[in-house]
Design a protein around this motif. Structure first.
Motif, PDB file in Angstrom:
ATOM      1  N   LEU A 157       0.738  -1.217   0.107  1.00  0.00           N
ATOM      2  CA  LEU A 157      -0.083   0.077   0.041  1.00  0.00           C
ATOM      3  C   LEU A 157       0.837   1.182  -0.103  1.00  0.00           C
ATOM      4  N   GLU A 187      -9.411   2.440   5.488  1.00  0.00           N
ATOM      5  CA  GLU A 187      -9.303   1.304   4.872  1.00  0.00           C
ATOM      6  C   GLU A 187      -8.819   0.110   5.871  1.00  0.00           C
ATOM      7  N   ARG A 211      -7.495  -3.790   5.672  1.00  0.00           N
ATOM      8  CA  ARG A 211      -6.753  -4.749   4.883  1.00  0.00           C
ATOM      9  C   ARG A 211      -6.998  -6.067   5.426  1.00  0.00           C
ATOM     10  N   SER A 263      -8.419  -4.808   0.111  1.00  0.00           N
ATOM     11  CA  SER A 263      -8.780  -3.616   0.973  1.00  0.00           C
ATOM     12  C   SER A 263     -10.357  -3.292   1.139  1.00  0.00           C
ATOM     13  N   SER A 286      -5.661   2.741  -0.931  1.00  0.00           N
ATOM     14  CA  SER A 286      -6.009   2.230  -1.960  1.00  0.00           C
ATOM     15  C   SER A 286      -7.278   2.847  -2.629  1.00  0.00           C
TER      16      SER A 286
END
Lengths: 173, 244
Positions: free
Chosen positions: A28, B108, B110, B198, B236
């Motif tokens: 990320l 976000e 994950r 995500s 993301s």
């Protein structure tokens, strides 16, 4: 080096790590996020060593043979109505279980060039695995991408650049 | 002096004492409705490695507790504060403000789901007649005599794993999507990873997401291990639209 994966307490079935569990968010931080314009410089040193991105299922004879060996050695057990003679034989004949464990791991290790991968991480329940991540290898196109990152990104405009990572990262299965 | 840029934040998102890269003090460069979280660097081309990566992550983590954070990609350096103000903030002002508004209150999460290797292979042998048959045939036969059959068996197993992953990934995404505003499915790093994805989730719905995930993880405990990282800034999901 403190990796700060804060373990959140939870119901127990989900393994939780805080935002700084480095391994989990490496891609990320490296591939996502805003990229603005040509004046913004991205200088990365040695980061490609950290990136892990590889397709393990590679259509090769070696891979197939490893899969075959893995299922051949598989202990199907007797618990779920597997009372067939040849399956029982499995259990008793070749002490298969410990061997089976290693097969797919082996495939992975050869690709990453190191046993130090996320499974250590997962098994130990912390992000200690990332503590030695400099030994990781990048074995795919990611490294070349990181390579490109090492100097000015000459993205024209400020548009789609920020999502460039994800476009190519859809599941290619 | 060059500035390392961590993220775009609201002007009210004041950094605390948390140190930046190379121990430098964090500050905000503000312009109108948007601000950049930066810290000074001695060098326009700094050596950025693992330590800096960790600092970058922890700076974002701290900022996220104070408001909305649009993370910059790691390694973003601009020549000075004026450049940050003019070329980053002002030049993209409308777009950045839009993103701050759009992603306000969202984080976000994950998720990575990894198969238990033995369970996966067992499932596959039990679930596929041809694999089971071939496996049985090859049992005890001298391996050099069955070389091509072994390859065939391995190929079938590889294909079966792929199908199963696709199915499981689909189911997991379907189950979690109702609680999320958006989903980004990333490439799985190896074949035992069923899902690497995500989810963009409103903060107030995070407990709901957690509960759902916990439920799934419990159901699947025999075959899947679920790993959860977050809340993270929306790496993301942040994007800039063309400004003219």
């Amino acid at each position: 080096m403190a990796t700060t994966a804060a373990t959140r307490s939870g119901g127990g079935y989900v393994q939780r790590s805080g935002p700084s569990g480095l391994y989990e968010i490496l891609d990320l931080i490296l591939d996502k996020g805003l990229v603005i314009d040509v004046f913004v410089r991205v200088s990365l040193v040695g980061i490609e060593l950290l990136t892990i991105d590889a397709r393990i299922v590679i259509a090769s004879v070696d891979t197939y043979l490893r899969f075959a060996e893995a299922v051949n050695r598989l202990d199907l057990g007797t618990a779920e109505g597997e009372g067939l003679p040849e399956l029982v034989e499995d259990v008793t004949s070749d002490g298969a279980q410990s061997k089976t464990k290693g097969i797919l791991e082996g495939a992975k290790e050869s690709l990453f060039g190191s046993g130090d991968d996320e499974d250590e991480d997962e098994d130990s329940g912390n992000s200690g695995g990332s503590g030695s991540s400099s030994s990781r290898r990048s074995s795919s196109g990611r490294s070349s991408r990181s390579g490109q990152s090492s100097r000015s990104r000459s993205r024209s405009g400020s548009g789609s650049g920020s999502r460039s990572g994800s476009a190519s990262r859809g599941r290619q299965s | 002096m060059p500035e390392y840029v961590y993220a775009i934040v609201e002007p009210s998102n004041r950094p605390g004492e948390h140190p930046g890269i190379a121990g430098a003090r964090l500050r905000l460069v503000k312009d109108g409705d948007v601000a950049a979280l930066v810290s000074p660097l001695h060098d326009m081309e700094p050596q950025l490695g693992r330590d800096e990566l960790l600092v970058h992550a922890s700076v974002l983590e701290a900022a996220l507790t104070r408001g909305t954070v649009l993370p910059m990609r790691f390694g973003t350096v601009m020549e000075d504060g004026d450049a940050v103000r003019a070329r980053l903030l002002r030049a993209n002002a409308r777009s950045l403000k839009q993103e701050l508004d759009r992603l306000k209150g969202k984080v976000e999460l994950r998720i990575r789901a990894v198969y238990d290797q033995e369970s996966l292979l067992r499932e596959i042998v039990r679930g596929d007649g041809e694999i089971a048959r071939l496996r049985k045939e090859l049992k005890g036969a001298p391996s050099d005599a069955t070389y091509y059959d072994q390859i065939r068996l391995g190929e079938l197993v590889a294909e079966a794993i792929e199908r199963r992953r696709e199915m499981d990934a689909h189911e997991l995404v379907d189950a979690l999507s109702p609680v999320a505003s958006a989903v980004d499915v990333a490439q799985a790093p190896h074949e035992r990873v069923a899902l690497n994805a995500s989810f963009l989730v409103e903060r107030k719905r995070v407990p709901e997401f957690d509960a759902k995930l916990e439920h799934i993880a419990k159901e699947q405990a025999a075959r899947l291990r679920v790993k959860y990282t977050g809340p993270l800034p929306p790496h993301s999901f942040v994007e800039l639209h063309e400004v003219s």
